[in-house]
Design a protein around this motif. Structure first.
Motif, PDB file in Angstrom:
ATOM      1  N   PRO A   2       0.831  -1.215   0.000  1.00  0.00           N
ATOM      2  CA  PRO A   2       0.000   0.000   0.000  1.00  0.00           C
ATOM      3  C   PRO A   2       0.857   1.253   0.000  1.00  0.00           C
ATOM      4  O   PRO A   2       2.003   1.248   0.457  1.00  0.00           O
ATOM      5  CB  PRO A   2      -0.807  -0.136   1.297  1.00  0.00           C
ATOM      6  N   ASN A   3       0.290   2.329  -0.510  1.00  0.00           N
ATOM      7  CA  ASN A   3       1.008   3.597  -0.554  1.00  0.00           C
ATOM      8  C   ASN A   3       1.013   4.292   0.799  1.00  0.00           C
ATOM      9  O   ASN A   3       1.881   5.103   1.079  1.00  0.00           O
ATOM     10  CB  ASN A   3       0.376   4.516  -1.604  1.00  0.00           C
ATOM     11  N   LEU A   4       0.029   3.968   1.660  1.00  0.00           N
ATOM     12  CA  LEU A   4      -0.100   4.644   2.952  1.00  0.00           C
ATOM     13  C   LEU A   4      -0.665   3.691   3.991  1.00  0.00           C
ATOM     14  O   LEU A   4      -1.649   2.996   3.736  1.00  0.00           O
ATOM     15  CB  LEU A   4      -1.023   5.855   2.818  1.00  0.00           C
ATOM     16  N   VAL A   5      -0.022   3.638   5.150  1.00  0.00           N
ATOM     17  CA  VAL A   5      -0.498   2.867   6.296  1.00  0.00           C
ATOM     18  C   VAL A   5      -0.497   3.788   7.506  1.00  0.00           C
ATOM     19  O   VAL A   5       0.439   4.573   7.699  1.00  0.00           O
ATOM     20  CB  VAL A   5       0.386   1.631   6.568  1.00  0.00           C
ATOM     21  N   ALA A   6      -1.547   3.703   8.312  1.00  0.00           N
ATOM     22  CA  ALA A   6      -1.640   4.522   9.519  1.00  0.00           C
ATOM     23  C   ALA A   6      -1.043   3.786  10.716  1.00  0.00           C
ATOM     24  O   ALA A   6      -1.187   2.562  10.839  1.00  0.00           O
ATOM     25  CB  ALA A   6      -3.094   4.880   9.811  1.00  0.00           C
ATOM     26  N   VAL A   7      -0.379   4.527  11.576  1.00  0.00           N
ATOM     27  CA  VAL A   7       0.151   3.992  12.833  1.00  0.00           C
ATOM     28  C   VAL A   7      -0.499   4.766  13.971  1.00  0.00           C
ATOM     29  O   VAL A   7      -0.390   5.996  14.041  1.00  0.00           O
ATOM     30  CB  VAL A   7       1.683   4.116  12.905  1.00  0.00           C
ATOM     31  N   VAL A   8      -1.177   4.035  14.852  1.00  0.00           N
ATOM     32  CA  VAL A   8      -1.893   4.648  15.979  1.00  0.00           C
ATOM     33  C   VAL A   8      -1.384   4.010  17.266  1.00  0.00           C
ATOM     34  O   VAL A   8      -1.450   2.790  17.423  1.00  0.00           O
ATOM     35  CB  VAL A   8      -3.418   4.430  15.867  1.00  0.00           C
ATOM     36  N   ASN A  67       7.705   4.245  16.720  1.00  0.00           N
ATOM     37  CA  ASN A  67       8.807   3.698  15.933  1.00  0.00           C
ATOM     38  C   ASN A  67       8.592   2.223  15.622  1.00  0.00           C
ATOM     39  O   ASN A  67       8.863   1.759  14.512  1.00  0.00           O
ATOM     40  CB  ASN A  67      10.132   3.896  16.667  1.00  0.00           C
ATOM     41  N   ALA A  68       8.083   1.484  16.599  1.00  0.00           N
ATOM     42  CA  ALA A  68       7.799   0.062  16.375  1.00  0.00           C
ATOM     43  C   ALA A  68       6.728  -0.112  15.311  1.00  0.00           C
ATOM     44  O   ALA A  68       6.817  -0.996  14.448  1.00  0.00           O
ATOM     45  CB  ALA A  68       7.367  -0.593  17.682  1.00  0.00           C
ATOM     46  N   GLY A  69       5.712   0.736  15.357  1.00  0.00           N
ATOM     47  CA  GLY A  69       4.650   0.660  14.366  1.00  0.00           C
ATOM     48  C   GLY A  69       5.141   0.991  12.973  1.00  0.00           C
ATOM     49  O   GLY A  69       4.773   0.323  11.993  1.00  0.00           O
ATOM     50  N   VAL A  70       5.990   2.009  12.857  1.00  0.00           N
ATOM     51  CA  VAL A  70       6.519   2.393  11.544  1.00  0.00           C
ATOM     52  C   VAL A  70       7.424   1.292  10.996  1.00  0.00           C
ATOM     53  O   VAL A  70       7.376   0.974   9.800  1.00  0.00           O
ATOM     54  CB  VAL A  70       7.279   3.730  11.634  1.00  0.00           C
ATOM     55  N   ARG A  71       8.226   0.683  11.865  1.00  0.00           N
ATOM     56  CA  ARG A  71       9.075  -0.412  11.395  1.00  0.00           C
ATOM     57  C   ARG A  71       8.239  -1.573  10.881  1.00  0.00           C
ATOM     58  O   ARG A  71       8.619  -2.258   9.919  1.00  0.00           O
ATOM     59  CB  ARG A  71       9.995  -0.884  12.528  1.00  0.00           C
ATOM     60  N   VAL A  78       3.788   6.575   5.881  1.00  0.00           N
ATOM     61  CA  VAL A  78       3.021   6.268   7.079  1.00  0.00           C
ATOM     62  C   VAL A  78       2.310   7.534   7.553  1.00  0.00           C
ATOM     63  O   VAL A  78       2.834   8.640   7.425  1.00  0.00           O
ATOM     64  CB  VAL A  78       3.897   5.696   8.218  1.00  0.00           C
ATOM     65  N   LEU A  79       1.133   7.329   8.079  1.00  0.00           N
ATOM     66  CA  LEU A  79       0.359   8.409   8.688  1.00  0.00           C
ATOM     67  C   LEU A  79       0.337   8.145  10.180  1.00  0.00           C
ATOM     68  O   LEU A  79      -0.277   7.178  10.644  1.00  0.00           O
ATOM     69  CB  LEU A  79      -1.065   8.424   8.118  1.00  0.00           C
ATOM     70  N   ILE A  80       1.036   8.972  10.926  1.00  0.00           N
ATOM     71  CA  ILE A  80       1.118   8.823  12.378  1.00  0.00           C
ATOM     72  C   ILE A  80       0.046   9.706  12.996  1.00  0.00           C
ATOM     73  O   ILE A  80       0.044  10.921  12.779  1.00  0.00           O
ATOM     74  CB  ILE A  80       2.521   9.229  12.881  1.00  0.00           C
ATOM     75  N   LEU A  81      -0.864   9.101  13.750  1.00  0.00           N
ATOM     76  CA  LEU A  81      -1.924   9.917  14.340  1.00  0.00           C
ATOM     77  C   LEU A  81      -2.342   9.395  15.708  1.00  0.00           C
ATOM     78  O   LEU A  81      -2.219   8.200  15.996  1.00  0.00           O
ATOM     79  CB  LEU A  81      -3.139  10.004  13.421  1.00  0.00           C
ATOM     80  N   ASN A  82      -2.815  10.308  16.528  1.00  0.00           N
ATOM     81  CA  ASN A  82      -3.314   9.962  17.850  1.00  0.00           C
ATOM     82  C   ASN A  82      -4.669   9.278  17.734  1.00  0.00           C
ATOM     83  O   ASN A  82      -5.416   9.531  16.787  1.00  0.00           O
ATOM     84  CB  ASN A  82      -3.454  11.221  18.717  1.00  0.00           C
ATOM     85  N   PRO A  83      -5.028   8.459  18.716  1.00  0.00           N
ATOM     86  CA  PRO A  83      -6.322   7.773  18.647  1.00  0.00           C
ATOM     87  C   PRO A  83      -7.530   8.699  18.752  1.00  0.00           C
ATOM     88  O   PRO A  83      -8.640   8.299  18.399  1.00  0.00           O
ATOM     89  CB  PRO A  83      -6.277   6.785  19.818  1.00  0.00           C
ATOM     90  N   ASP A  84      -7.339   9.930  19.228  1.00  0.00           N
ATOM     91  CA  ASP A  84      -8.460  10.869  19.303  1.00  0.00           C
ATOM     92  C   ASP A  84      -8.525  11.783  18.084  1.00  0.00           C
ATOM     93  O   ASP A  84      -9.178  12.829  18.118  1.00  0.00           O
ATOM     94  CB  ASP A  84      -8.419  11.691  20.594  1.00  0.00           C
ATOM     95  N   VAL A  85      -7.861  11.378  16.998  1.00  0.00           N
ATOM     96  CA  VAL A  85      -7.919  12.105  15.735  1.00  0.00           C
ATOM     97  C   VAL A  85      -8.768  11.320  14.745  1.00  0.00           C
ATOM     98  O   VAL A  85      -8.589  10.114  14.577  1.00  0.00           O
ATOM     99  CB  VAL A  85      -6.507  12.318  15.154  1.00  0.00           C
TER     100      VAL A  85
END
Length: 288
Positions: A2-8, A67-71, A78-85
């Protein structure tokens, strides 16, 4: 791939996660949820929503968990976002369009809207001396713009670039990870881009449930992390002034039997004192 994966990153985030993950699903963005030893059903909720789940045995802190999620992500970005977003319709597409338009940039962030409808935009950063704004004058952009700082509440970055510059600084448990990352991206010669057409809603403060001692712990890390990044980049060291000011306020709160003030100002004073003594945030959390 995929071109984009989210990490929460989740920690007692069961209340906020469903809306966050549902919005990502509508946008067609697969998610990885890194659960920082939640005491609620955060991990189960994430799995039921179709997210990949990394379960940490203990709370590793914001940066280390991200960092673990991005790896673990297998995507170009990657789209890094808080769970309240929660992403508004079209937000992911707008961010990807910005990356295509300005591929030389390092970080992309959406327009963040607070619960009261206010457009969140931070006019300065402790670590952005290249754009001085001592009065904190707030002039939010009216379109796409380069910025000195982008909020870690929601960021998009090329995965390989993020890992190559070291990801989030893992010496920090909580707070100022985004300031530090933005500084390193800028020093790498890459722009920080505010993408106005990409809109997200930020619940602010709803990322984690309440827990005893949370205010003291939060303020401890805020003071410690500020001192850490100030020293890291040789900017004005706030440790001693912060210790004196908050210690005095904590003393007054104690004399007035104001528990809230004792926790708030006592936590800030304790964090500054720990930084002054050279104690690490990871040691406080038993992670060293």
């Amino acid at each position: 791939m995929p071109n984009l994966v989210a990490v929460v990153v989740a920690h007692d985030s069961a209340e906020a996660l469903p809306a966050c993950l549902a919005a990502l699903a509508v946008e067609g963005v697969p998610a990885i949820v890194v659960d920082n030893a939640s005491r609620d059903r955060s991990a189960e909720i994430a799995a039921a929503a179709g997210a990949a789940v990394i379960r940490n045995a203990r709370n590793e802190g914001y940066g280390r968990a991200n960092n673990a999620g991005v790896r673990a992500a297998r995507a170009r970005r990657v789209l890094i976002l808080n769970p309240d977003v929660t992403l508004r319709p079209g937000a992911a597409e707008a961010l990807l369009a910005a990356a295509a338009a300005w591929p030389e940039a390092g970080l992309y962030a959406p327009r963040i809207v607070e619960p009261d409808g206010r457009f969140f935009y931070q006019p300065r950063s402790l670590l952005a001396p290249y754009l001085t704004n001592p009065s904190g004058r707030r002039d939010p952009p009216e379109g796409d713009a380069c910025a000195p700082f982008l909020s870690g509440a929601c960021l998009m970055v090329e995965r390989r670039f993020f890992l190559d510059i070291g990801g989030f600084d893992e010496a920090i448990f909580l707070f100022y990870e985004d300031d530090d990352l933005c500084r390193r991206v800028a020093e790498a010669g890459r722009a920080l881009v505010h993408v106005h057409a990409a809109e997200v809603l930020h619940g602010r403060g709803r990322s984690s449930g309440s827990e005893p001692g949370r205010v003291f712990r939060t303020r401890w890390h805020q003071a410690w992390s500020r001192a850490y990044v100030a020293r890291k980049y040789a900017v004005a060291d706030p440790v001693l002034p912060g210790l004196l000011a908050n210690g005095f306020k904590a003393l007054l709160s104690g004399l007035a039997l104001r528990r809230a003030g004792i926790e708030r100002y006592g936590g800030s004073a304790a964090g500054a004192w720990a930084a002054l003594r050279g104690r690490s945030a990871l040691a406080r959390e038993g992670l060293e």
